[in-house]
Design a protein around this motif. Structure first.
Motif, PDB file in Angstrom:
ATOM      1  N   LEU A  53      59.411   4.609 -73.012  1.00  0.00           N
ATOM      2  CA  LEU A  53      59.849   3.331 -72.442  1.00  0.00           C
ATOM      3  C   LEU A  53      60.709   2.554 -73.431  1.00  0.00           C
ATOM      4  O   LEU A  53      61.671   1.889 -73.036  1.00  0.00           O
ATOM      5  N   ALA A  54      60.379   2.641 -74.719  1.00  0.00           N
ATOM      6  CA  ALA A  54      61.182   1.966 -75.743  1.00  0.00           C
ATOM      7  C   ALA A  54      62.613   2.496 -75.734  1.00  0.00           C
ATOM      8  O   ALA A  54      63.573   1.726 -75.879  1.00  0.00           O
ATOM      9  N   GLU A  55      62.775   3.805 -75.545  1.00  0.00           N
ATOM     10  CA  GLU A  55      64.115   4.394 -75.480  1.00  0.00           C
ATOM     11  C   GLU A  55      64.879   3.840 -74.273  1.00  0.00           C
ATOM     12  O   GLU A  55      66.074   3.540 -74.354  1.00  0.00           O
ATOM     13  N   PHE A  56      64.186   3.688 -73.136  1.00  0.00           N
ATOM     14  CA  PHE A  56      64.826   3.139 -71.944  1.00  0.00           C
ATOM     15  C   PHE A  56      65.221   1.679 -72.165  1.00  0.00           C
ATOM     16  O   PHE A  56      66.336   1.269 -71.821  1.00  0.00           O
ATOM     17  N   ARG A  57      64.308   0.899 -72.746  1.00  0.00           N
ATOM     18  CA  ARG A  57      64.616  -0.517 -72.972  1.00  0.00           C
ATOM     19  C   ARG A  57      65.784  -0.688 -73.939  1.00  0.00           C
ATOM     20  O   ARG A  57      66.685  -1.486 -73.707  1.00  0.00           O
ATOM     21  N   GLU A  58      65.752   0.065 -75.029  1.00  0.00           N
ATOM     22  CA  GLU A  58      66.788  -0.081 -76.062  1.00  0.00           C
ATOM     23  C   GLU A  58      68.168   0.301 -75.543  1.00  0.00           C
ATOM     24  O   GLU A  58      69.175  -0.198 -76.034  1.00  0.00           O
ATOM     25  N   ARG A  91      71.810   6.461 -68.073  1.00  0.00           N
ATOM     26  CA  ARG A  91      72.116   5.523 -69.161  1.00  0.00           C
ATOM     27  C   ARG A  91      71.306   5.842 -70.420  1.00  0.00           C
ATOM     28  O   ARG A  91      71.825   5.771 -71.528  1.00  0.00           O
ATOM     29  N   VAL A  92      70.043   6.187 -70.256  1.00  0.00           N
ATOM     30  CA  VAL A  92      69.240   6.507 -71.447  1.00  0.00           C
ATOM     31  C   VAL A  92      69.749   7.785 -72.107  1.00  0.00           C
ATOM     32  O   VAL A  92      69.609   7.976 -73.318  1.00  0.00           O
ATOM     33  N   LEU A  93      70.395   8.657 -71.309  1.00  0.00           N
ATOM     34  CA  LEU A  93      70.886   9.926 -71.824  1.00  0.00           C
ATOM     35  C   LEU A  93      72.344   9.881 -72.268  1.00  0.00           C
ATOM     36  O   LEU A  93      72.872  10.882 -72.756  1.00  0.00           O
TER      37      LEU A  93
END
Length: 200
Positions: A14-19, A44-46
């Motif tokens: 989730l931290a990766e998604f938020r950042e 977007r996260v990728l």
């Protein structure tokens, strides 16, 4: 989070998604037909290759060695699974292919072909109802391969989905979802967007 950290649990994922700005809030109609106030925008996260690589390493770490040792090729359903599928294939040093459905049914195109009996690892970004995954698994069988397991970044079913093969998500979590006729007033008041790839 340090750049070298490989995410291994829900909080780190989730931290990766938020950042990366990939955890969206609003009113979304999901590809499953349900509505939600949150959406995970995996593209977007990728979009950052280093982050995509870290997430793929996290996914692979979650799959038992006896399965990894059997994998001949990685296959993903387009569009959502393509990037994470490519990155998982890179970690495994295997080829990556993707299925498309321009006519509504998944199949291989672009010169992709499976050897008869090829052991396939199916890779998805997000699994919710499992419908797309089951369609993709059936397509691999028609193409002559055998899906021996599926993995994904996110399991929104919270472990309840049945794909007919072993399933290894990196993180299982969900936000509340609602049927068309039971959308809460506060969510219904927000304009709806359809971020998924499935056609109506």
């Amino acid at each position: 989070m340090p750049a070298h950290t490989i995410p291994t649990n829900v909080d780190e994922v989730l931290a990766e998604f938020r950042e990366s700005g990939a955890l969206l809030e609003g009113h979304f109609k999901l590809s499953s037909g349900k509505h939600s106030g949150h959406y995970l925008q995996c593209a977007r996260v990728l979009m950052n290759p280093a982050r995509a690589g870290r997430l793929a390493q996290g996914v692979v770490r979650n799959i038992p060695e006896e399965i990894l040792n059997q994998v001949d090729v990685v296959v993903s359903p387009a569009m959502g699974g393509i990037i994470i599928g490519q990155e998982v294939a890179r970690v495994l040093d295997k080829d990556a292919m993707f299925l498309e459905r321009p006519d509504g049914v998944f199949h291989l195109r672009r010169g992709f072909a499976l050897e008869v009996g090829a052991k396939v690892l199916m890779v998805e970004d997000v699994v919710t109802t499992g419908l797309s995954s089951r369609e993709a698994i059936a397509a691999v069988a028609k193409e002559g391969g055998e899906v021996i397991a599926e993995c994904s970044l996110i399991d929104r079913s919270m472990g309840t989905v049945d794909l007919g093969v072993p399933f290894y998500p990196l993180a299982a979590f969900d936000f509340p979802t609602y049927d068309e006729d039971s959308i809460p007033p506060e969510l219904a008041a927000v304009a709806v967007t359809k971020p998924g790839s499935r056609k109506e």
